[in-house]
Write an enzyme that holds these catalytic residues in place. Structure first.
Site, PDB file in Angstrom:
ATOM      1  N   ASP A   1      -4.419   6.827  10.241  1.00 41.67           N
ATOM      2  CA  ASP A   1      -4.050   5.487  10.707  1.00 41.67           C
ATOM      3  C   ASP A   1      -2.629   5.429  11.255  1.00 41.67           C
ATOM      4  O   ASP A   1      -2.221   4.441  11.858  1.00 41.67           O
ATOM      5  CB  ASP A   1      -4.237   4.445   9.596  1.00 41.67           C
ATOM      6  CG  ASP A   1      -3.370   4.708   8.361  1.00 41.67           C
ATOM      7  OD1 ASP A   1      -2.404   5.488   8.432  1.00 41.67           O
ATOM      8  OD2 ASP A   1      -3.672   4.116   7.306  1.00 41.67           O
TER       9      ASP A   1
ATOM     10  N   HIS B   1       0.195   5.142   6.861  1.00 39.77           N
ATOM     11  CA  HIS B   1       0.343   5.523   5.450  1.00 39.77           C
ATOM     12  C   HIS B   1       0.585   7.019   5.314  1.00 39.77           C
ATOM     13  O   HIS B   1      -0.135   7.826   5.907  1.00 39.77           O
ATOM     14  CB  HIS B   1      -0.905   5.124   4.674  1.00 39.77           C
ATOM     15  CG  HIS B   1      -1.165   3.652   4.697  1.00 39.77           C
ATOM     16  ND1 HIS B   1      -2.016   3.068   5.604  1.00 39.77           N
ATOM     17  CD2 HIS B   1      -0.656   2.660   3.927  1.00 39.77           C
ATOM     18  CE1 HIS B   1      -2.045   1.760   5.395  1.00 39.77           C
ATOM     19  NE2 HIS B   1      -1.231   1.480   4.382  1.00 39.77           N
TER      20      HIS B   1
ATOM     21  N   SER C   1       0.803  -1.221   0.000  1.00 31.80           N
ATOM     22  CA  SER C   1       0.000   0.000   0.000  1.00 31.80           C
ATOM     23  C   SER C   1       0.838   1.274   0.000  1.00 31.80           C
ATOM     24  O   SER C   1       0.381   2.320  -0.461  1.00 31.80           O
ATOM     25  CB  SER C   1      -0.933   0.016   1.214  1.00 31.80           C
ATOM     26  OG  SER C   1      -0.190  -0.135   2.414  1.00 31.80           O
TER      27      SER C   1
ATOM     28  N   GLY D   1      -2.123  -4.223   1.033  1.00 35.99           N
ATOM     29  CA  GLY D   1      -2.244  -5.454   1.796  1.00 35.99           C
ATOM     30  C   GLY D   1      -1.292  -6.555   1.381  1.00 35.99           C
ATOM     31  O   GLY D   1      -1.307  -7.642   1.967  1.00 35.99           O
TER      32      GLY D   1
ATOM     33  N   ASN E   1       4.033  -5.595   5.781  1.00 36.55           N
ATOM     34  CA  ASN E   1       2.857  -6.324   6.259  1.00 36.55           C
ATOM     35  C   ASN E   1       3.245  -7.639   6.930  1.00 36.55           C
ATOM     36  O   ASN E   1       2.555  -8.094   7.855  1.00 36.55           O
ATOM     37  CB  ASN E   1       1.884  -6.575   5.106  1.00 36.55           C
ATOM     38  CG  ASN E   1       1.179  -5.309   4.657  1.00 36.55           C
ATOM     39  OD1 ASN E   1       0.804  -4.477   5.468  1.00 36.55           O
ATOM     40  ND2 ASN E   1       1.029  -5.143   3.348  1.00 36.55           N
TER      41      ASN E   1
END
Length: 252
Positions: free
Chosen positions: A222, A225, A74, A111, A139
């Site tokens: 969040d 990002h 991402s 993801g 991730n």
């Protein structure tokens, strides 16, 4: 009713009406056949014309365009912002302004894990690339995936790039994670990228999110990002490693 009684009494009229009905039926069938034949003939003519047209076109020449492919999750895809604001697009703008003739391809997938990246790399590399920027593993770290598996997957991706684009220069983007998984895991995760760069003679971006990670104003709510402003900083981090490779290619 009167018509039916008359027909019963006059067989010749019955025969005449029967002949007329049969003639009409046959006529309609022939008309359909004729229409179908005309359609088939028209299609054949169109096909022939298309063939003649194609034979008159010059053969397509293989592309010689140089490609920089950004392969990641991402962060590369530009989650939460416009694609034009993500760092691969910003690198593309820098290339244009500097006069470098490269096409930037953003193959980021939100993801994505290293296992997912490993499974799709063959499909993504359908044509040779000049520079391959590998940004995966974040991730994995957040999920606590065993580091041996993460390293094996990244190595498999690197091996596939070398096999499909032997002349490509490979850049690996270092990543760091919060200490949630414990200090040993966190430290080994950070060193994993240095090991891969050293063992494969790759260019290394020490930490992709240097100057961005942990800075609230440069990240989305969040906290993971980057914002458009954060991506500008990421682009600078990438450019510092990428530009020398571009100069090498230009000289070579």
């Amino acid at each position: 009713m009167n018509l039916i009684m008359k027909l019963r009494n006059q067989p010749s009229l019955i025969r005449a009406y029967t002949f007329l009905l049969i003639s009409l039926l046959l006529g309609s069938l022939w008309g359909c056949d004729s229409g179908e034949n005309q359609a088939e003939t028209s299609q054949r003519r169109k096909g022939a014309n298309a063939e003649n047209s194609n034979t008159q076109k010059p053969a397509e020449q293989p592309t010689t365009e140089k490609i920089i492919l950004f392969y990641g999750n991402s962060l590369t895809a530009g989650y939460g912002i416009e694609p034009s604001q993500a760092f691969p697009a910003l690198i593309g703008a820098k290339l244009d302004s500097a006069g470098y003739q490269y096409k930037v391809v953003n193959a980021g997938l939100s993801g994505e894990t290293t296992a997912g990246g490993r499974s799709r790399i063959g499909w993504v590399l359908r044509q040779p690339v000049s520079i391959f920027v590998l940004e995966l593993g974040g991730n994995d770290g957040l999920r606590g995936i065993p580091l041996t598996a993460t390293k094996q997957n990244l190595q498999a991706i690197i091996d596939t790039v070398k096999a499909k684009s032997p002349e490509a220069k490979i850049v690996i983007a270092g990543m760091q994670i919060p200490p949630n998984m414990g200090p040993e895991y966190t430290s080994r995760f950070r060193e994993l990228y240095k090991e891969l760069a050293r063992e494969n003679n790759l260019a290394l971006i020490p930490f992709l999110l240097e100057g961005v990670g942990g800075i609230r104003r440069l990240n989305l709510p969040d906290g993971i990002h980057p914002t458009p402003e954060g991506h500008k900083v990421v682009a600078k981090n990438v450019w510092q490693v990428l530009e020398p490779l571009l100069e090498e290619e230009a000289e070579g």
